[in-house]
Write an enzyme that holds these catalytic residues in place. Structure first.
Site, PDB file in Angstrom:
ATOM      1  N   THR A  20       0.819  -1.205   0.000  1.00 43.84           N
ATOM      2  CA  THR A  20       0.000   0.000   0.000  1.00 43.84           C
ATOM      3  C   THR A  20       0.855   1.258   0.000  1.00 43.84           C
ATOM      4  O   THR A  20       0.389   2.323  -0.412  1.00 43.84           O
ATOM      5  CB  THR A  20      -0.944  -0.014   1.216  1.00 43.84           C
ATOM      6  OG1 THR A  20      -1.672  -1.248   1.215  1.00 43.84           O
ATOM      7  CG2 THR A  20      -1.949   1.116   1.151  1.00 43.84           C
ATOM      8  N   ASN A  39      -0.614   4.717  -2.107  1.00 42.94           N
ATOM      9  CA  ASN A  39      -1.336   5.630  -1.220  1.00 42.94           C
ATOM     10  C   ASN A  39      -1.086   7.095  -1.577  1.00 42.94           C
ATOM     11  O   ASN A  39      -0.463   7.405  -2.592  1.00 42.94           O
ATOM     12  CB  ASN A  39      -0.982   5.340   0.252  1.00 42.94           C
ATOM     13  CG  ASN A  39       0.487   5.598   0.569  1.00 42.94           C
ATOM     14  OD1 ASN A  39       1.185   6.299  -0.154  1.00 42.94           O
ATOM     15  ND2 ASN A  39       0.967   5.025   1.651  1.00 42.94           N
ATOM     16  N   GLY A  52       0.780   9.173  -0.024  1.00 39.87           N
ATOM     17  CA  GLY A  52       2.142   9.616   0.255  1.00 39.87           C
ATOM     18  C   GLY A  52       2.347  10.370   1.552  1.00 39.87           C
ATOM     19  O   GLY A  52       3.448  10.867   1.808  1.00 39.87           O
ATOM     20  N   VAL A  80       1.186 -17.140  -1.738  1.00 41.06           N
ATOM     21  CA  VAL A  80       1.374 -18.116  -0.660  1.00 41.06           C
ATOM     22  C   VAL A  80       0.014 -18.676  -0.267  1.00 41.06           C
ATOM     23  O   VAL A  80      -0.899 -17.938   0.098  1.00 41.06           O
ATOM     24  CB  VAL A  80       2.075 -17.482   0.549  1.00 41.06           C
ATOM     25  CG1 VAL A  80       2.194 -18.502   1.685  1.00 41.06           C
ATOM     26  CG2 VAL A  80       3.455 -16.965   0.148  1.00 41.06           C
ATOM     27  N   CYS A 134      -7.462  16.810   6.897  1.00 42.16           N
ATOM     28  CA  CYS A 134      -6.566  17.304   5.863  1.00 42.16           C
ATOM     29  C   CYS A 134      -7.397  17.718   4.660  1.00 42.16           C
ATOM     30  O   CYS A 134      -8.619  17.521   4.620  1.00 42.16           O
ATOM     31  CB  CYS A 134      -5.543  16.238   5.460  1.00 42.16           C
ATOM     32  SG  CYS A 134      -6.281  14.762   4.703  1.00 42.16           S
ATOM     33  N   LYS A 149     -11.044  12.174   9.623  1.00 45.37           N
ATOM     34  CA  LYS A 149     -10.852  10.769   9.990  1.00 45.37           C
ATOM     35  C   LYS A 149     -11.081  10.602  11.485  1.00 45.37           C
ATOM     36  O   LYS A 149     -10.478  11.309  12.295  1.00 45.37           O
ATOM     37  CB  LYS A 149      -9.430  10.330   9.631  1.00 45.37           C
ATOM     38  CG  LYS A 149      -9.012   8.973  10.191  1.00 45.37           C
ATOM     39  CD  LYS A 149      -7.545   8.703   9.862  1.00 45.37           C
ATOM     40  CE  LYS A 149      -7.031   7.448  10.556  1.00 45.37           C
ATOM     41  NZ  LYS A 149      -5.620   7.171  10.219  1.00 45.37           N
ATOM     42  N   TYR A 164     -11.018   5.378   4.820  1.00 43.91           N
ATOM     43  CA  TYR A 164      -9.764   6.128   4.753  1.00 43.91           C
ATOM     44  C   TYR A 164      -8.632   5.215   4.279  1.00 43.91           C
ATOM     45  O   TYR A 164      -7.476   5.616   4.242  1.00 43.91           O
ATOM     46  CB  TYR A 164      -9.422   6.722   6.124  1.00 43.91           C
ATOM     47  CG  TYR A 164      -8.860   8.116   6.055  1.00 43.91           C
ATOM     48  CD1 TYR A 164      -7.576   8.349   5.568  1.00 43.91           C
ATOM     49  CD2 TYR A 164      -9.597   9.210   6.468  1.00 43.91           C
ATOM     50  CE1 TYR A 164      -7.043   9.619   5.495  1.00 43.91           C
ATOM     51  CE2 TYR A 164      -9.071  10.493   6.406  1.00 43.91           C
ATOM     52  CZ  TYR A 164      -7.796  10.686   5.922  1.00 43.91           C
ATOM     53  OH  TYR A 164      -7.280  11.961   5.849  1.00 43.91           O
ATOM     54  N   HIS A 190      -7.306   2.914   5.899  1.00 47.55           N
ATOM     55  CA  HIS A 190      -6.389   2.671   7.018  1.00 47.55           C
ATOM     56  C   HIS A 190      -6.886   1.533   7.901  1.00 47.55           C
ATOM     57  O   HIS A 190      -6.734   1.567   9.117  1.00 47.55           O
ATOM     58  CB  HIS A 190      -6.223   3.949   7.851  1.00 47.55           C
ATOM     59  CG  HIS A 190      -5.548   5.066   7.126  1.00 47.55           C
ATOM     60  ND1 HIS A 190      -5.501   6.361   7.623  1.00 47.55           N
ATOM     61  CD2 HIS A 190      -4.893   5.099   5.933  1.00 47.55           C
ATOM     62  CE1 HIS A 190      -4.850   7.125   6.768  1.00 47.55           C
ATOM     63  NE2 HIS A 190      -4.464   6.385   5.737  1.00 47.55           N
ATOM     64  N   SER A 208      -2.400   9.948  12.221  1.00 48.43           N
ATOM     65  CA  SER A 208      -3.331  10.427  11.195  1.00 48.43           C
ATOM     66  C   SER A 208      -3.163   9.617   9.920  1.00 48.43           C
ATOM     67  O   SER A 208      -4.135   9.303   9.234  1.00 48.43           O
ATOM     68  CB  SER A 208      -3.085  11.912  10.910  1.00 48.43           C
ATOM     69  OG  SER A 208      -1.760  12.110  10.428  1.00 48.43           O
ATOM     70  N   HIS A 209      -1.923   9.273   9.606  1.00 50.44           N
ATOM     71  CA  HIS A 209      -1.589   8.450   8.443  1.00 50.44           C
ATOM     72  C   HIS A 209      -0.569   7.420   8.914  1.00 50.44           C
ATOM     73  O   HIS A 209       0.502   7.787   9.412  1.00 50.44           O
ATOM     74  CB  HIS A 209      -1.050   9.319   7.313  1.00 50.44           C
ATOM     75  CG  HIS A 209      -2.079  10.265   6.773  1.00 50.44           C
ATOM     76  ND1 HIS A 209      -2.426  11.424   7.436  1.00 50.44           N
ATOM     77  CD2 HIS A 209      -2.863  10.206   5.664  1.00 50.44           C
ATOM     78  CE1 HIS A 209      -3.375  12.046   6.756  1.00 50.44           C
ATOM     79  NE2 HIS A 209      -3.659  11.337   5.688  1.00 50.44           N
ATOM     80  N   PRO A 210      -0.878   6.130   8.790  1.00 49.10           N
ATOM     81  CA  PRO A 210      -0.129   5.100   9.528  1.00 49.10           C
ATOM     82  C   PRO A 210       1.113   4.547   8.870  1.00 49.10           C
ATOM     83  O   PRO A 210       1.838   3.778   9.506  1.00 49.10           O
ATOM     84  CB  PRO A 210      -1.171   3.991   9.681  1.00 49.10           C
ATOM     85  CG  PRO A 210      -2.038   4.118   8.467  1.00 49.10           C
ATOM     86  CD  PRO A 210      -2.110   5.599   8.184  1.00 49.10           C
ATOM     87  N   GLN A 211       1.408   4.901   7.608  1.00 44.44           N
ATOM     88  CA  GLN A 211       2.488   4.176   6.948  1.00 44.44           C
ATOM     89  C   GLN A 211       3.837   4.364   7.646  1.00 44.44           C
ATOM     90  O   GLN A 211       4.662   3.449   7.653  1.00 44.44           O
ATOM     91  CB  GLN A 211       2.579   4.543   5.470  1.00 44.44           C
ATOM     92  CG  GLN A 211       3.122   5.916   5.152  1.00 44.44           C
ATOM     93  CD  GLN A 211       3.501   6.051   3.677  1.00 44.44           C
ATOM     94  OE1 GLN A 211       3.811   5.063   2.997  1.00 44.44           O
ATOM     95  NE2 GLN A 211       3.456   7.273   3.164  1.00 44.44           N
TER      96      GLN A 211
END
EC number: 4.1.2.10
Length: 563
Positions: free
Chosen positions: A133, A137, A139, A244, A355, A388, A484, A486, A523-526
């Site tokens: 992801t 996403n 970014g 897999v 945002c 969010k 979102y 997420h 707010s944004h988990p990456q």
């Protein structure tokens, strides 16, 4: 020396020291092309051996899987198995413009964006490409809310956490250039009382800030796949188009994961085994990880038996406590064109995160962007204000649509707003969006000079005009909800995993991805999941090193007794 002069000097020194600390902590990447050096050790699964052995087999080359693999390869042989393709097959994933474009592309079973619709009826997507992801996403990059660590059930080494963030940030995270619409958004947040102003910061704090981006200032995307370049290429092998199907187990000594069965794009089965002291690590994401465990016979006993799946270990919470953060939003169509921008400005409150971004018009709906395909499309440039809900507290579950085919996406249900606290937080968040729309900063974007939230050309469902009408806002939240993207949970620490991310009751099997926690980390988990892969990798290396030292000490003791 006068006190005022001394105070001024001390203030300057204080600011200088703060600047040095800030610069050291936030050492970010410099603009460059996407680095595909890892292609030298990436293979189509059709070219991999039918049976091989490695120290670690990682299922999923996504946001956590790539940094995990790079870290473990520093000392051990590692195989990464990714069901999707290489990013080079889909160049549009590598640009900021490609975010919307890839959501618009029909899902042919191979495209990097896999579509699915939850049982809630909400369109959603997941990554199907090396990098996961992180390569499809928007970014946005942020560090996690520090409060989550103490509530996680994991004994974190916070110095290592911060070092790990830096390891990620100096390769794929950028300080964004100023963008006109983002500047307007920042002014509006501050005018609406989202204080304080943090300037540029990667830290999750209440207030308004400019955050990091994985798009550089030429619009090139950078993602988890590039972290593979930081590994030992002699120890690292990546297989793409590798689905897999099952984890292989043995019963001696104790129930132990010994490898995996996977198929290549021709349907040919392969087996990858792990060596002594090695592990299978599942990093297939919130959807893929619980699905694979269930297909492998690890899950609720009665449920697996009802599907005629042989039960390897009864684990009642596999696939349970599945959460998705709802996204509610308003779109405005300004009277004059605005330039498209990516998200770089965030408004953070305790209960919701917000945002905005601006976009060109489009005639093909981006899948999952709006709640459904029937949502109206913009015929001019527009601005999207999103809110969010933090957490959330509402949760659902994952069940298998096919009891034998991993390529068939499972059923998921998130039960948006089933917990009324989430609904209350949505109401508060959308009222804050109403305050944003009422600011002087956004007056130039109205088509009529009317007070409050009125005067805008709204695309889709408008906000209630009465900011005090909670019932109307609750209806708005339920009717305009989208994902979102997420989503998280399904293999929680404390339910399925121990504090070291091991599956309880099974040796040599861990889970490292977004399925492990019941809340969104920021707010944004990456940023958190990129950190998590590297962090757990280092912890495993430390465990192996300590174990080897213990064995060495035992041998030395035995030798001294003989002598």
């Amino acid at each position: 020396m006068e006190k005022s002069t001394m105070s001024a000097i001390l203030l300057v020194l204080y600011i200088f020291v703060l600047h040095l600390q800030y610069s050291e902590v936030h050492s970010l990447a410099t603009t460059s092309d996407h680095d595909f050096s890892y292609l030298s050790f990436a293979y189509d699964a059709t070219d991999l051996e039918l049976e091989g052995s490695y120290d670690y087999v990682i299922v999923g080359g996504g946001t956590s899987g790539c940094p995990l693999a790079a870290t473990l390869s520093e000392k051990y042989k590692v195989l990464v198995l990714e069901r999707g393709s290489l990013p080079t097959a889909y160049p549009n994933v590598l640009t900021a413009d490609g975010f919307v474009y890839n959501l618009q592309q029909e899902d042919d079973g191979k495209t990097p964006v896999e579509r699915f619709v939850s049982e809630d009826g909400i369109d959603n997507v997941r990554g199907r490409v090396l990098g996961g992801t992180s390569i499809i996403n928007a970014g946005v990059y942020a560090r996690a809310n520090t409060s989550i660590y103490s509530a996680s059930g994991v004994d974190w080494d916070m110095d290592l956490v911060n070092q790990t963030y830096e390891w990620v940030e100096d390769t794929i995270v950028y300080k964004p250039n100023s963008q006109s619409w983002q500047s307007v958004t920042k002014t509006a947040f501050l005018e609406a009382g989202v204080h304080p102003n943090h300037g540029f910061s990667l830290d999750h704090e209440e207030g308004t800030r400019i955050t990091g981006s994985t798009f550089d200032n030429k619009g090139t995307r950078h993602a988890a796949d590039e972290l593979l370049n930081k590994g030992n290429s002699n120890n690292l092998r990546v297989g793409v188009h590798a689905s897999v199907e099952k984890i292989i187990f043995s019963n001696a000594p104790g129930l132990t994961a010994t490898g995996v069965i996977y198929r290549d794009s021709n349907g040919t089965p392969h087996q990858a085994f792990v060596r002594s002291k090695g592990e299978v690590i599942v990093s297939a994401g919130t959807i893929g990880t619980p699905q694979l465990l269930l297909l492998s016979g690890v899950g609720p006993e009665s449920y697996l038996s009802s599907l005629n799946i042989p039960v390897v270990l009864s684990h009642p919470y596999v696939g349970q406590f599945l959460h998705d953060n709802p996204r509610n939003f308003i779109n405005i169509l300004p009277p004059n064109p605005i330039e498209p921008t990516i998200v770089t400005v965030l408004g953070i409150s305790n209960d919701f995160y917000q945002c905005s971004f601006s976009s060109l018009p489009f005639t093909t709906p981006p899948f999952g962007f709006f709640p459904s395909a029937s949502y109206p499309l913009p015929n001019s440039t527009f601005a999207h204000f999103a809110s969010k809900v933090a957490g959330p507290l509402s949760y659902g579950s994952l069940t298998l649509k096919s009891s034998s085919n991993v390529r068939v996406s499972p059923n998921v249900k998130f039960n948006y707003y089933s917990n009324l606290t989430d609904l209350s937080h949505c109401v508060s968040g959308m009222k804050k969006i109403g305050e944003l729309l009422s600011t002087d900063a956004l007056k130039p974007y109205k088509v009529e000079d009317l007070p409050g939230v009125e005067g805008f050309n709204i695309l889709g469902i408008p906000l209630p005009k009465d900011q005090t009408d909670d019932a109307a806002f609750e209806t708005f939240c339920r009717e305009s909800v989208a994902s979102y993207w997420h989503y998280h949970g399904g293999c929680l620490v404390g339910k399925v995993l121990d504090g070291d991310f091991r599956v309880t009751g099974i040796n040599a099997l861990r889970v490292v991805d977004g399925s492990t926690f019941p809340y969104t980390p920021a707010s944004h988990p990456q940023g958190f999941y990129l950190m998590l892969g590297r962090y757990v990798g280092i912890k495993i290396l430390q465990e192996r090193s300590a174990s080897d030292l213990k064995i060495l000490d035992s041998l030395k003791s035995a030798a001294s007794l003989v002598l």
